[in-house]
Scaffold this motif. Sequence first.
Motif, PDB file in Angstrom:
ATOM      1  N   ILE A  97      46.792  32.773  41.249  1.00 19.17           N
ATOM      2  CA  ILE A  97      45.955  33.977  41.240  1.00 19.17           C
ATOM      3  C   ILE A  97      45.816  34.634  42.612  1.00 19.17           C
ATOM      4  CG2 ILE A  97      44.621  33.059  39.297  1.00 19.17           C
ATOM      5  CD1 ILE A  97      42.307  32.566  41.289  1.00 19.17           C
ATOM      6  N   TYR A 100      46.086  38.329  43.157  1.00 16.42           N
ATOM      7  CA  TYR A 100      45.041  39.139  42.523  1.00 16.42           C
ATOM      8  C   TYR A 100      43.675  38.940  43.193  1.00 16.42           C
ATOM      9  CZ  TYR A 100      48.762  39.035  39.093  1.00 16.42           C
ATOM     10  OH  TYR A 100      49.996  39.120  38.490  1.00 16.42           O
ATOM     11  N   LEU A 160      42.178  36.245  34.922  1.00  6.44           N
ATOM     12  CA  LEU A 160      42.282  35.130  35.870  1.00  6.44           C
ATOM     13  C   LEU A 160      42.129  33.789  35.152  1.00  6.44           C
ATOM     14  CD1 LEU A 160      40.123  36.446  38.860  1.00  6.44           C
ATOM     15  CD2 LEU A 160      42.617  36.445  38.691  1.00  6.44           C
TER      16      LEU A 160
END
Length: 362
Positions: A97, A100, A160
Motif C-alpha cells: 500500500i 497509496y 487498502l
Amino acid sequence: MTYTEFLPSKYTKTVAEGTVTYKAPSNIALVKYWGKKADQIPANPSISFTLDACATTTAMTYSKRKEKGTDFSFELWFEGKPKPDFRPKIEAFFSRIESYIPFLREYDLKIETSNSFPHSSGIASSASGMAALALGLMHIEKQLDPGMDDGYFQRKASFLARLGSGSACRSIEGDLIQWGNHKGITGSSDLFAIKYPYQVHEVFHKYHDTILLVDKGQKQVSSTVGHDLMHGHPFAEQRFTQAHDNIAKLKEVFATGNLNDFIRIVESEALTLHAMMMTSIPYFILMKPNTLKIIERIWAFRASSKTHLCFTLDAGANVHVLYPQEEKKEVHQFIKDELVVYCENGQYICDRIGFGAKRLLP
C-alpha cells in the motif's frame, strides 16, 4: 474508479503525533469469494452480512520521525503482548500500500490490537484486523488532507483493506456489502466493496448469526493456498458463473424477503465452496464429522418447525447459523438443545448483523 484515483495529491497539512482507535467487525459471505487474481482482485463477486460482536479493536499511536526512514518503523502488540510473528504480514501489507499511503516511512507506529473473540476460536480475524488497520491509516491521511470527503475515505479504506486481506474490504461498512464487479450492481468494483445499493426487505435488517465452534484448531490449508488452487481448477469457470447468477437472484430475494429462496442460495453457496476444495488438486476437506451432523440437524429442524434458519460455512469446519429476528427465541432453544453438543467444549458465539466499523473516542 481506477487504481490511480487512490494515489494522493500533495498533502496540505502536517501532523506530528497522535493516537486513533477503530473497532472493525468480521463479516460472513452469503455468496462466496473463492479464487483471486493479482493484487487481491477477486475471481468472482461476493456479498456479505457485516457482523457486530465478532470484531477487532486496533489502537494506532503515531509520531513523526525526524527524517523519512529507509524501512517501516512499527511495534505490534496483540492482547497486550508483543506479537513478532505478525510482523511479516504487516510488512507485506505496508509494501503493497505504500504508493497509496506515501507517508508510511515518515512515522513511528505502535499498533495495539485485540479481538472480541478468542484468537484460537477458528473465527478468521484477518478481515476485521486489516479493516481496523486500514481505517487507522486513513485517519492519518485525513489529517494530512482535511478536504477529503467521507465517501472517498470509506472507499479508500476498503481499497487498502483489500490489499491486506481480500474479504477485509467488506468489513468497513454494513450491513449488507457487495464486492467485485457485477453487471447488475451499479457502482460495484473489484477494487473496493460498496453498501448494497438496492431495496432490502425489513426481515433482513435484524438477522442473527450464531457461530458454532466445531473445530478451533488451525486449518490444514490456508485460505491463500485455497484461493490459488482455483487456478486451473476443472470447475472454476462454472463456479464463477454461478456466483454471478446467485447475486443476480438475490436482488429479488432481498427486495421481497423470500426466505425460502434465500436459504436455497446461501446453503448452496456454502456447499459449493467446500466442493471446490474437495475437487481441486491437491484436494482437501475442511468440514468435520460434527459439521455434517449440525447441517443434518438444521435441515430436520427446519422441516419440522417451519422456521427459516439456515447454515453457511467459511473455509473451515465451523457453522454459521443464520435466522431472522422473529424466530430468535425458538432457534436459540434448538441450538442449545441439539447443536451445542457438537461444538468443541460446547462453545459458540451469538452475533447479529452490524453496521460497520466505528472510531472509538478516548
